[in-house]
Design a protein around this motif. Structure first.
Motif, PDB file in Angstrom:
ATOM      1  N   LYS A 133     -75.711-106.333 -62.100  1.00 21.66           N
ATOM      2  CA  LYS A 133     -74.867-105.136 -62.213  1.00 21.66           C
ATOM      3  C   LYS A 133     -74.332-104.700 -60.849  1.00 21.66           C
ATOM      4  CE  LYS A 133     -77.356-103.409 -66.292  1.00 21.66           C
ATOM      5  NZ  LYS A 133     -78.186-102.302 -66.842  1.00 21.66           N
ATOM      6  N   SER A 136     -71.368-106.830 -60.230  1.00 26.58           N
ATOM      7  CA  SER A 136     -70.251-106.296 -61.026  1.00 26.58           C
ATOM      8  C   SER A 136     -69.669-105.053 -60.373  1.00 26.58           C
ATOM      9  CB  SER A 136     -70.730-105.970 -62.441  1.00 26.58           C
ATOM     10  OG  SER A 136     -71.215-107.120 -63.090  1.00 26.58           O
ATOM     11  N   SER A 137     -70.538-104.219 -59.797  1.00 30.62           N
ATOM     12  CA  SER A 137     -70.075-103.026 -59.095  1.00 30.62           C
ATOM     13  C   SER A 137     -69.198-103.407 -57.909  1.00 30.62           C
ATOM     14  CB  SER A 137     -71.275-102.194 -58.617  1.00 30.62           C
ATOM     15  OG  SER A 137     -70.845-101.073 -57.867  1.00 30.62           O
ATOM     16  N   THR A 138     -69.612-104.418 -57.166  1.00 34.36           N
ATOM     17  CA  THR A 138     -68.811-104.891 -56.033  1.00 34.36           C
ATOM     18  C   THR A 138     -67.455-105.396 -56.506  1.00 34.36           C
ATOM     19  OG1 THR A 138     -70.836-105.547 -54.868  1.00 34.36           O
ATOM     20  CG2 THR A 138     -68.772-106.497 -54.090  1.00 34.36           C
ATOM     21  N   GLN A 141     -65.181-102.466 -57.305  1.00 28.40           N
ATOM     22  CA  GLN A 141     -64.680-101.812 -56.094  1.00 28.40           C
ATOM     23  C   GLN A 141     -63.564-102.636 -55.453  1.00 28.40           C
ATOM     24  OE1 GLN A 141     -67.888-100.414 -53.433  1.00 28.40           O
ATOM     25  NE2 GLN A 141     -69.264-100.593 -55.191  1.00 28.40           N
ATOM     26  N   SER A 179     -68.887 -90.035 -53.548  1.00 25.18           N
ATOM     27  CA  SER A 179     -69.733 -91.138 -54.028  1.00 25.18           C
ATOM     28  C   SER A 179     -71.171 -91.008 -53.530  1.00 25.18           C
ATOM     29  CB  SER A 179     -69.152 -92.482 -53.583  1.00 25.18           C
ATOM     30  OG  SER A 179     -69.287 -92.660 -52.185  1.00 25.18           O
ATOM     31  N   LEU A 185     -75.505 -95.203 -61.872  1.00 32.40           N
ATOM     32  CA  LEU A 185     -74.644 -96.331 -61.524  1.00 32.40           C
ATOM     33  C   LEU A 185     -73.223 -96.129 -62.022  1.00 32.40           C
ATOM     34  CD1 LEU A 185     -74.442 -99.127 -60.235  1.00 32.40           C
ATOM     35  CD2 LEU A 185     -75.047-100.114 -62.458  1.00 32.40           C
ATOM     36  N   ASN A 189     -69.984 -96.293 -59.632  1.00 25.84           N
ATOM     37  CA  ASN A 189     -68.882 -97.247 -59.817  1.00 25.84           C
ATOM     38  C   ASN A 189     -67.530 -96.552 -59.856  1.00 25.84           C
ATOM     39  OD1 ASN A 189     -70.585 -99.460 -59.874  1.00 25.84           O
ATOM     40  ND2 ASN A 189     -70.761 -99.500 -62.111  1.00 25.84           N
ATOM     41  N   ARG A 192     -66.737 -95.111 -56.215  1.00 23.82           N
ATOM     42  CA  ARG A 192     -66.520 -96.190 -55.257  1.00 23.82           C
ATOM     43  C   ARG A 192     -65.256 -96.989 -55.572  1.00 23.82           C
ATOM     44  NH1 ARG A 192     -68.420 -95.455 -50.524  1.00 23.82           N
ATOM     45  NH2 ARG A 192     -67.640 -97.559 -50.168  1.00 23.82           N
ATOM     46  N   SER A 193     -64.919 -97.108 -56.849  1.00 25.77           N
ATOM     47  CA  SER A 193     -63.671 -97.792 -57.220  1.00 25.77           C
ATOM     48  C   SER A 193     -62.457 -96.999 -56.745  1.00 25.77           C
ATOM     49  CB  SER A 193     -63.606 -97.998 -58.735  1.00 25.77           C
ATOM     50  OG  SER A 193     -64.632 -98.865 -59.163  1.00 25.77           O
TER      51      SER A 193
END
Length: 541
Positions: A133, A136-138, A141, A179, A185, A189, A192-193
């Protein structure tokens, strides 16, 4: 010759001489045409340039703090045991996770963790299989960064460099700060996006704004000294003292605000205003820049006025329209340059971020590895900048090819180590070569971005550079997925990188012209088709 026997009419001769004299007097007197200077010839290194460089430094720190934030915020901790049970040190990560899950399900024990930085994985319990996850978060972003580059590239060419940069820096600071207060999470997300979106806007605009405000001779030198490289040294130190992801985000937000404050004292790019036909505004800003630089030369003032009049005439004769990405696709030369440059920058990001996001797999300190990387990268930057300034033959293509050749040799070496299972036996060599690759990538980025800013006319410069920024983000997004090939064999990701890099070297050398010392064009040149003369019709064979 007059006949001897013919009488001479002196009055007629006198009248004829007088008529010819009048005709000669009416002819225009030849004048020496003075060539109007280009805008580049009026941009001098002065106090205003220094102010722009301070702005660039804050913008570089802002974008870098977004791009590599997840190296720390997504740092993967080591599971030492569960409750009172300690794991054998010889176990690898997967074996530790399997044993931890068995003990957790049977006894409900708490994991004993070892980490260099308190990441979201620790606070949000994203251990073992849940760590995907974080990947996926990276990716989310970096997708935000991609979209920001797409939007702000067009927005900057319509609304201006300074205005676009102000919005991007201010919003990036705001969402970075927000953020740091994420409760889960999902919130992390989202914020940060959004931070990534405006960071993408900064990357799309900052390079163009810089190049349009510094002298031709100093372009490479400035871009190699005031760049991401010194911030790769500074940021790990900030992360070390922050120690956990919330504090690191808050500190980054404060630094972003310094960029906003500095931009308040900067002006819109005169070149952008000239290209838009806003000559009066350009005249006023050029006067303010000269005043800031304490330049009171009257001759230069008149030369600037001549240049502005010439640009006004060029604008009146040109097509008055806002260009879009379709403009690039309709021009075969621009399209060829864009395709090659975008492929190259995507390849560079695949290599650079693929290795950076897996830095925790390299032996040694997370902070020291990144500091060493920054020192090597900045040292190479300064060497390249001085060489470009002093050596006329040291152009963009030489820098690109030399840096990528070094990277190709290093990647082949890494591939062979993993292919033959020698990565642990030569761990120190692997660490040095890996850091060298990421450091050399810094020189490739500089070569490609400066080439782009010098190739494209002002009317489409930000579109071309934002296209590069978008494909750089695509490379960043794919880099997190490319290294999933190590499920089949540890060497496969590096083999893929070698293939991409070899193709880029060939394409760049073949299709991209040398741009060192090139004067920046303001308008797209109209291609006029010259009709072939009909020789038969004119009686010529």
């Amino acid at each position: 010759q007059m006949e001897v026997d013919k009488p001479v009419d002196e009055d007629e001769i006198s009248n004829e001489i007088e008529e010819k004299t009048l005709l000669v007097e009416k002819l225009p007197i030849p004048t020496v045409m003075k060539k109007t200077k280009n805008m580049d010839e009026f941009i001098k290194f002065g106090r205003y340039t220094v102010l722009v460089l301070f702005l660039l430094e804050f913008a570089c720190f802002s974008t870098l703090s977004t791009m590599i934030y997840m190296i720390y915020a997504g740092h993967n901790p080591t599971i030492l045991g569960c409750g009172e049970t300690k794991f054998n040190e010889s176990l690898n990560h997967i074996e530790r996770c399997n044993l931890f899950r068995q003990l957790e399900n049977s006894s409900g024990c708490e994991p004993a963790l070892e980490y260099q930085f308190k990441s979201i994985q620790i606070e949000f319990d994203l251990l073992c299989e849940n760590s995907v996850k974080v990947k996926s978060s990276t990716t989310m972003q970096m997708t935000g960064v991609f979209l920001g580059a797409l939007v702000f590239g067009q927005f900057s060419d319509i609304c201006g460099r300074r205005f676009s940069l102000m919005i991007a820096l201010a919003c990036s600071a705001a969402f970075t700060g927000i953020s740091s207060m994420s409760l889960n999470l999902f919130q992390f997300n989202v914020w940060r996006s959004l931070t990534g979106f405006f960071a993408g806007g900064i990357t799309a605009v900052q390079g163009v704004y810089l190049v349009e405000n510094i002298p031709v001779k100093h372009r490479m030198l400035v871009n190699t000294i005031v760049t991401w490289s010194p911030n790769f040294i500074i940021y790990p130190i900030v992360a070390y003292f922050s120690y956990e992801w919330r504090t690191l985000a808050a500190v980054s937000a404060v630094v972003n605000l310094f960029g906003v404050i500095t931009l308040l004292f900067c002006f819109e790019s005169p070149r952008f205003l000239i290209q838009k036909g806003r000559i009066s505004e350009a005249r006023r800003i050029l006067a303010r820049i000269r005043h800031f630089n304490r330049d009171s030369c009257n001759i230069r003032s008149q030369e600037i006025e001549d240049m502005l009049i010439s640009e006004q005439e060029s604008f009146a004769a040109s097509q008055k329209k806002n260009h879009t990405f379709l403009t690039i696709f309709k021009n075969s030369e621009l399209l060829r340059w864009t395709v090659v440059l975008c492929f190259g920058i995507m390849t560079t990001s695949l290599i650079n971020y693929g290795i950076l996001f897996n830095m925790d797999t390299i032996s040694g300190s997370l902070y020291l590895n990144n500091i060493f990387f920054g020192i090597i990268r900045w040292g190479l930057n300064i060497f390249v900048g001085i060489s470009d300034y002093k050596i006329k033959a040291a152009g963009r293509k030489i820098l690109n090819t030399a840096s990528e050749t070094v990277n190709l040799a290093c990647l082949v070496f890494i591939f062979l180590l993993y292919f033959y299972g020698l990565e642990f036996e030569y761990a120190n060599a692997l660490r040095i070569v890996t850091i060298t690759v990421t450091a050399a990538c810094g020189q490739v980025y500089i070569a490609k971005y400066i080439t782009a800013t010098e190739l494209y006319p002002t009317s489409v410069r930000n579109l071309g550079c934002s296209a590069q920024a978008m494909f750089s983000r695509i490379g960043t997004i794919l880099s997190t997925q490319l290294f999933l090939l190590d499920r089949y064999h540890d060497s496969y990701p590096y083999l893929a990188l070698c293939v991409f890099l070899f193709a880029d070297i060939i394409l760049f050398q073949t299709f991209i012209p040398e741009t060192k010392g090139r004067k920046l064009e303001n308008h797209l040149q109209k291609r006029v088709k010259i009709a072939k003369p009909d020789l038969e019709k004119n009686g010529q064979h």
